[in-house]
Design a protein around this motif. Structure first.
Motif, PDB file in Angstrom:
ATOM      1  N   LYS A  40       2.393   1.750  -3.474  1.00  9.12           N
ATOM      2  CA  LYS A  40       1.372   2.204  -4.423  1.00  9.12           C
ATOM      3  C   LYS A  40       0.997   3.658  -4.170  1.00  9.12           C
ATOM      4  O   LYS A  40       0.857   4.454  -5.112  1.00  9.12           O
ATOM      5  CB  LYS A  40       0.143   1.305  -4.314  1.00  9.12           C
ATOM      6  N   SER A  41       0.870   4.014  -2.902  1.00  8.33           N
ATOM      7  CA  SER A  41       0.517   5.398  -2.563  1.00  8.33           C
ATOM      8  C   SER A  41       1.614   6.370  -2.986  1.00  8.33           C
ATOM      9  O   SER A  41       1.327   7.438  -3.543  1.00  8.33           O
ATOM     10  CB  SER A  41       0.261   5.507  -1.055  1.00  8.33           C
ATOM     11  N   LYS A  94       0.840  -1.211   0.000  1.00 11.62           N
ATOM     12  CA  LYS A  94       0.000   0.000   0.000  1.00 11.62           C
ATOM     13  C   LYS A  94       0.873   1.259   0.000  1.00 11.62           C
ATOM     14  O   LYS A  94       0.562   2.248  -0.659  1.00 11.62           O
ATOM     15  CB  LYS A  94      -0.924   0.000   1.212  1.00 11.62           C
ATOM     16  N   THR A  99       0.873   2.314 -11.800  1.00 11.24           N
ATOM     17  CA  THR A  99       0.941   1.232 -10.808  1.00 11.24           C
ATOM     18  C   THR A  99       0.195  -0.022 -11.263  1.00 11.24           C
ATOM     19  O   THR A  99      -0.061  -0.915 -10.467  1.00 11.24           O
ATOM     20  CB  THR A  99       0.356   1.703  -9.466  1.00 11.24           C
ATOM     21  N   PHE A 132       1.795  -3.290 -10.440  1.00 11.58           N
ATOM     22  CA  PHE A 132       2.079  -3.558  -9.032  1.00 11.58           C
ATOM     23  C   PHE A 132       1.236  -4.737  -8.527  1.00 11.58           C
ATOM     24  O   PHE A 132       0.066  -4.870  -8.898  1.00 11.58           O
ATOM     25  CB  PHE A 132       1.749  -2.321  -8.186  1.00 11.58           C
ATOM     26  N   SER A 133       1.819  -5.561  -7.669  1.00  7.03           N
ATOM     27  CA  SER A 133       1.047  -6.599  -6.988  1.00  7.03           C
ATOM     28  C   SER A 133       1.765  -6.968  -5.691  1.00  7.03           C
ATOM     29  O   SER A 133       3.003  -6.960  -5.626  1.00  7.03           O
ATOM     30  CB  SER A 133       0.893  -7.860  -7.854  1.00  7.03           C
ATOM     31  N   GLU A 187       1.494   6.698  -6.780  1.00  3.58           N
ATOM     32  CA  GLU A 187       0.348   7.478  -7.256  1.00  3.58           C
ATOM     33  C   GLU A 187       0.534   8.967  -6.971  1.00  3.58           C
ATOM     34  O   GLU A 187       0.068   9.816  -7.735  1.00  3.58           O
ATOM     35  CB  GLU A 187      -0.924   6.952  -6.602  1.00  3.58           C
TER      36      GLU A 187
END
Length: 619
Positions: free
Chosen positions: A17-18, A14, A27, A30-31, A21
């Motif tokens: 990703k944040s 998280k 993203t 992304f995983s 972004e």
């Protein structure tokens, strides 16, 4: 630990990703699954390390910068202590420091509550798993290869059960076929009516002697092999004389093999005999022939076309109508599923039989048995002594009984050399338990799919990566806890005596009260006291045990348990050597360390059981 790792993997994902972004970066690729969770090289560097190299391209910046930004983000969002733990930048890695008191509290409480069931998982909950192993021939005794097979099969069964499975252990006695007739023929020719009792030989060894005799005879007489084949045809035709000889010699062998099983702690829920299942296999092959699944050549041999799985062809019935191993295994598998409708059947058989099981599974599928998709071959590598390979026909096998007896003798010598024979209780039983631990641990510490060399002298050592060393760690903790209990009892008697003389005794601050308060319920204040690096490492290992059992079950790999056992034992040994566990003026700290030691002992016992190591209270 698995839940904690998943929690932190989610937080790191998280965070990444944040951050991406916020920079308007893509993203979509992304995983959370792409994150690699590692163990830092040193305990002081944290509990989880996640490399950030894969994200450098996305962020278009050095992973060191990503690490610092990510640590700041996580700590500002989730806090830097309490139940959250904290994150720290470590070059191109993000390192996680788990909240130790919370982990300590939950882990030790779980061990106290679950006891022998701590570590059990629901990986195979409500799943019926049948495990076939051992599968001896009735023409010779068990050898070293069987011992590895038995150790793996017994351990895998226990591991599957610990993961929630309904387990059924089955054996298959290979009591028919031309190889059986060879020992029978040699006995008829050269035995002169002798018996195991007359020669004072263990009954399976007596039969094995004639199998070796046949091999020697066949080198001198070219007709021997044909006569053995003729005897097989006579047996399948029900010849009374051949059948009587077969029954007598099979009974000798099975009796001797069962004695070896008792010595090595191996047991089965059911035993099948090829003589009772081969006929059903032959009938199924003949049905397949009628339906066009198989074909018969001009000589009358029945074949299976294997081109569909990129193989050639395979004989299912000889031209004289006699069965082969494959035919027998077809009938055995069908019988077993009818007896106990399993959801998975695991065959523990050497890796040299991979082709055999590939063909067996394929043929059962072609015959229309949907459960054939639930068959699994757990192959294992060869095992030999340092002197070299074994050849049963030449009589050069490493005999199982001889090896077990040799380990028993060596265990006695080890105990005597340490002058411990009067300290171990029943000297005979203790040395037998040490020998069994040496055998099983050494056989299981290597991944099943690898070849290995069994070194008896190394296996029996009380030092190093061996079963006796692990037993000694358990006995050491057990002895320590026994002395600790005696100390508590003495303190209690003294406290009660003092109380009778004075009503002003402050038992709330006494050693007895502070320690006994942790016996049934480990408390937060005690958990907070276990903060040394050695204690942190031990607590993490205890918390990882359920994950270890899960992984061993998933891979059907006992070496995952043996590796864990060695790591836990080594860590405790360092702790015991460096830290005065049961000494000191801080009674609550002693209490906390006592609870930790009890937890370690319980987990050792639980893991011992999974790999066939008998627990000893003293050594």
């Amino acid at each position: 630990m698995k839940d904690i790792r998943n929690l932190w993997a989610g937080r790191v994902f998280k965070g990444l990703k944040s951050l991406a972004e916020s920079k308007s970066l893509d993203t979509s690729a992304f995983s959370q699954e792409s994150l690699v969770l590692q163990k830092p090289p040193k305990p002081e560097m944290g509990d989880i390390a996640i490399p950030l190299f894969p994200f450098a391209k996305v962020f278009r910046t050095a992973p060191q910068k990503i690490s610092q930004d990510l640590a700041d983000y996580i700590n500002s969002r989730y806090g830097t202590g309490g139940s959250s733990g904290r994150a720290a930048a470590a070059g191109p890695y993000i390192n996680i420091f788990i909240d130790l008191p919370q982990l300590t509290l939950s882990t030790i409480r779980s061990i106290e509550e679950l006891s022998s069931e701590y570590g059990n998982t629901e990986l195979y909950k409500n799943k019926k798993i049948m495990i076939e192993f051992s599968c001896p021939n009735t023409n010779k005794p068990l050898h070293l290869g069987h011992l590895r097979n038995d150790a793996i099969g017994e351990s895998v069964a226990r591991i599957c059960k610990a993961n929630g499975a309904d387990v059924r252990k089955v054996n298959l006695i290979n009591d028919r076929g031309v190889h059986i007739c060879k020992s029978m023929l040699a006995y008829r020719e050269f035995g002169e009516g002798s018996t195991p009792e007359k020669e004072n030989i263990k009954s399976d060894h007596f039969v094995g002697k004639y199998y070796v005799k046949f091999s020697q005879w066949a080198k001198e007489d070219p007709s021997a092999d044909k006569r053995a084949q003729d005897m097989l045809k006579a047996w399948e035709a029900g010849d009374p004389e051949v059948t009587a000889l077969w029954r007598k010699m099979n009974a000798w062998t099975v009796e001797g093999i069962e004695e070896t099983y008792r010595k090595t702690g191996v047991s089965f829920d059911d035993t099948y005999y090829e003589s009772r299942t081969y006929a059903e296999g032959r009938e199924e092959v003949l049905k397949g022939l009628e339906q066009g699944t198989f074909y018969k050549d001009e000589e009358g041999t029945v074949w299976a076309d294997l081109s569909e799985i990129d193989l050639d062809k395979k004989v299912l019935l000889r031209r004289d109508g006699t069965s082969l191993y494959l035919t027998q295994d077809i009938g055995t598998a069908i019988t077993r599923h009818r007896d106990w409708p399993f959801q998975e059947l695991v065959y523990v058989v050497g890796s040299e039989q991979r082709y055999h099981f590939q063909v067996l599974f394929y043929i059962l599928q072609k015959l229309g048995f949907s459960w054939a998709d639930d068959l699994h071959h757990l192959s294992y590598g060869m095992v030999n002594l340092p002197e070299g390979k074994m050849k049963s026909r030449e009589g050069t096998v490493v005999d199982a009984d001889d090896l077990v007896e040799e380990l028993h003798r060596m265990a006695k010598e080890e105990i005597q050399q340490k002058n411990r024979e009067h300290e171990v209780g029943d000297f005979e039983k203790t040395s037998e338990a040490v020998a069994l631990a040496a055998l099983n641990y050494y056989l299981l510490q290597v991944n099943p799919n690898k070849d290995m060399v069994f070194n008896p002298k190394e296996s029996i050592s009380f030092n190093g990566n061996t079963g006796p060393y692990l037993q000694y760690m358990g006995a050491r903790i057990s002895n320590m806890m026994k002395k600790f209990k005696q100390k508590l009892d003495n303190e209690k008697v003294n406290a009660e005596g003092s109380a009778a003389e004075s009503s002003s005794v402050h038992t709330s601050s006494s050693f007895v009260t502070s320690v006994e308060s942790s016996g049934a319920s480990f408390t937060e204040d005690l958990a907070a006291l276990l903060e040394l690096p050695e204690e942190r490492e031990l607590i993490k290992l205890l918390a990882e045990y359920p994950d270890t059992v899960f992984q061993a079950g998933k891979e059907l790999n006992p070496s995952i348990i043996t590796s864990y056992l060695y790591d836990l034992s080594k860590s405790f040994s360092r702790y015991y050597h460096d830290i005065p566990i049961m000494k000191g003026s801080d009674k609550k700290l002693v209490s906390a360390r006592a609870a930790l030691s009890r937890g370690i002992l319980q987990v050792l016992k639980n893991a011992y059981h999974l790999v066939g190591i008998p627990f000893l209270e003293s050594m």
